[in-house]
Design a protein around this motif. Structure first.
Motif, PDB file in Angstrom:
ATOM      1  N   ARG A   1       0.807  -1.218   0.000  1.00  0.00           N
ATOM      2  CA  ARG A   1       0.000   0.000   0.000  1.00  0.00           C
ATOM      3  C   ARG A   1       0.840   1.267   0.000  1.00  0.00           C
ATOM      4  O   ARG A   1       0.527   2.239  -0.672  1.00  0.00           O
ATOM      5  N   ASP A   2       1.905   1.260   0.815  1.00  0.00           N
ATOM      6  CA  ASP A   2       2.696   2.472   0.958  1.00  0.00           C
ATOM      7  C   ASP A   2       4.037   2.098   1.575  1.00  0.00           C
ATOM      8  O   ASP A   2       4.148   1.076   2.249  1.00  0.00           O
ATOM      9  N   VAL A   3       5.027   2.915   1.328  1.00  0.00           N
ATOM     10  CA  VAL A   3       6.298   2.835   2.029  1.00  0.00           C
ATOM     11  C   VAL A   3       6.681   4.268   2.365  1.00  0.00           C
ATOM     12  O   VAL A   3       6.693   5.130   1.488  1.00  0.00           O
ATOM     13  N   ARG A   4       6.913   4.497   3.626  1.00  0.00           N
ATOM     14  CA  ARG A   4       7.300   5.836   4.063  1.00  0.00           C
ATOM     15  C   ARG A   4       8.518   5.712   4.978  1.00  0.00           C
ATOM     16  O   ARG A   4       8.818   4.626   5.478  1.00  0.00           O
ATOM     17  N   ILE A   5       9.212   6.807   5.171  1.00  0.00           N
ATOM     18  CA  ILE A   5      10.332   6.846   6.092  1.00  0.00           C
ATOM     19  C   ILE A   5       9.865   7.617   7.316  1.00  0.00           C
ATOM     20  O   ILE A   5       9.436   8.768   7.210  1.00  0.00           O
ATOM     21  N   GLU A   6       9.938   6.955   8.464  1.00  0.00           N
ATOM     22  CA  GLU A   6       9.440   7.527   9.709  1.00  0.00           C
ATOM     23  C   GLU A   6      10.539   7.419  10.765  1.00  0.00           C
ATOM     24  O   GLU A   6      10.896   6.321  11.180  1.00  0.00           O
ATOM     25  N   ASN A   7      11.103   8.560  11.153  1.00  0.00           N
ATOM     26  CA  ASN A   7      12.198   8.579  12.142  1.00  0.00           C
ATOM     27  C   ASN A   7      13.340   7.648  11.738  1.00  0.00           C
ATOM     28  O   ASN A   7      13.875   6.902  12.555  1.00  0.00           O
ATOM     29  N   GLY A   8      13.691   7.662  10.463  1.00  0.00           N
ATOM     30  CA  GLY A   8      14.791   6.857   9.955  1.00  0.00           C
ATOM     31  C   GLY A   8      14.456   5.397   9.686  1.00  0.00           C
ATOM     32  O   GLY A   8      15.332   4.622   9.312  1.00  0.00           O
ATOM     33  N   VAL A   9      13.196   5.010   9.863  1.00  0.00           N
ATOM     34  CA  VAL A   9      12.773   3.624   9.655  1.00  0.00           C
ATOM     35  C   VAL A   9      11.875   3.548   8.420  1.00  0.00           C
ATOM     36  O   VAL A   9      10.939   4.345   8.281  1.00  0.00           O
ATOM     37  N   ALA A  10      12.181   2.613   7.545  1.00  0.00           N
ATOM     38  CA  ALA A  10      11.312   2.374   6.384  1.00  0.00           C
ATOM     39  C   ALA A  10      10.108   1.572   6.878  1.00  0.00           C
ATOM     40  O   ALA A  10      10.262   0.465   7.398  1.00  0.00           O
ATOM     41  N   VAL A  11       8.930   2.157   6.729  1.00  0.00           N
ATOM     42  CA  VAL A  11       7.700   1.518   7.175  1.00  0.00           C
ATOM     43  C   VAL A  11       6.888   1.146   5.939  1.00  0.00           C
ATOM     44  O   VAL A  11       6.443   2.017   5.197  1.00  0.00           O
ATOM     45  N   ALA A  12       6.721  -0.160   5.736  1.00  0.00           N
ATOM     46  CA  ALA A  12       5.958  -0.645   4.591  1.00  0.00           C
ATOM     47  C   ALA A  12       4.576  -1.060   5.073  1.00  0.00           C
ATOM     48  O   ALA A  12       4.450  -1.772   6.070  1.00  0.00           O
ATOM     49  N   GLN A  13       3.558  -0.612   4.368  1.00  0.00           N
ATOM     50  CA  GLN A  13       2.192  -1.000   4.686  1.00  0.00           C
ATOM     51  C   GLN A  13       1.739  -2.054   3.681  1.00  0.00           C
ATOM     52  O   GLN A  13       1.822  -1.833   2.474  1.00  0.00           O
ATOM     53  N   VAL A  14       1.249  -3.172   4.217  1.00  0.00           N
ATOM     54  CA  VAL A  14       0.841  -4.310   3.397  1.00  0.00           C
ATOM     55  C   VAL A  14      -0.578  -4.717   3.796  1.00  0.00           C
ATOM     56  O   VAL A  14      -0.903  -4.780   4.977  1.00  0.00           O
ATOM     57  N   THR A  15      -1.397  -4.989   2.790  1.00  0.00           N
ATOM     58  CA  THR A  15      -2.753  -5.477   3.024  1.00  0.00           C
ATOM     59  C   THR A  15      -2.839  -6.912   2.531  1.00  0.00           C
ATOM     60  O   THR A  15      -2.542  -7.186   1.371  1.00  0.00           O
TER      61      THR A  15
END
Length: 161
Positions: free
Chosen positions: A33-47
């Motif tokens: 769904r999305d990949v963002r960088i949050e406080n230096g961490v790659a956060v991938a959203q998966v459904t």
């Protein structure tokens, strides 16, 4: 981290293959769904494709591992709403399924006709519409088994969800 890092993280996560159908990626299926960088961490959203999909955890672990292997600190978030639909499969993903011998789902997968199995599944091998459903379940729960009356070949049909 920059927008360039975010795009690179997206590309890394998007390239992860589906463990059940390795010719398509999580991006092809539309479950990334999305990949963002949050406080230096790659956060991938998966459904997940559906609640009981046995590949969900394997996919999440593979996405996280790919990001870590690319040098990112990583985390995967499971996103349940809105629920995934086969309409999210990209055109490239549909072509990859067809070339692999799996009939891709019809567009409008949430229609009443598609949900209740009244789907004509063109043969991925010869293109004929003269097909019949043999079993509601194919090689995985998300596929049905069909047979082409024209070329006589069996094939999986990726069910509409």
């Amino acid at each position: 981290m920059s927008e360039l890092d975010r795009r690179r993280a997206w590309q890394v996560a998007a390239a992860v293959p589906d463990p059940e159908i390795p010719v398509v990626t999580v991006a092809d299926l539309g479950i990334l769904r999305d990949v963002r960088i949050e406080n230096g961490v790659a956060v991938a959203q998966v459904t997940p494709t559906y609640i009981g999909c046995p590949a969900t955890l394997a996919i999440e672990l593979a996405v996280e591992a790919a990001l870590r292997d690319a040098g990112f600190e990583a985390r995967v978030e499971r996103v349940m709403s809105p629920p995934w639909t086969t309409d999210w499969i990209t055109e490239e993903g549909r072509e990859k399924l067809r070339a692999y011998g799996i009939a891709p789902p019809v567009q409008g997968g949430n229609s009443t006709r598609a949900l209740f199995g009244e789907t004509a599944a063109p043969c991925p091998r010869c293109g004929s519409d003269d097909t019949e459903r043999v079993s509601e379940f194919g090689s995985t729960p998300c596929k049905a088994l069909y047979r082409c009356r024209a070329c006589k070949e069996p094939f999986d049909y990726f069910k509409c969800l």
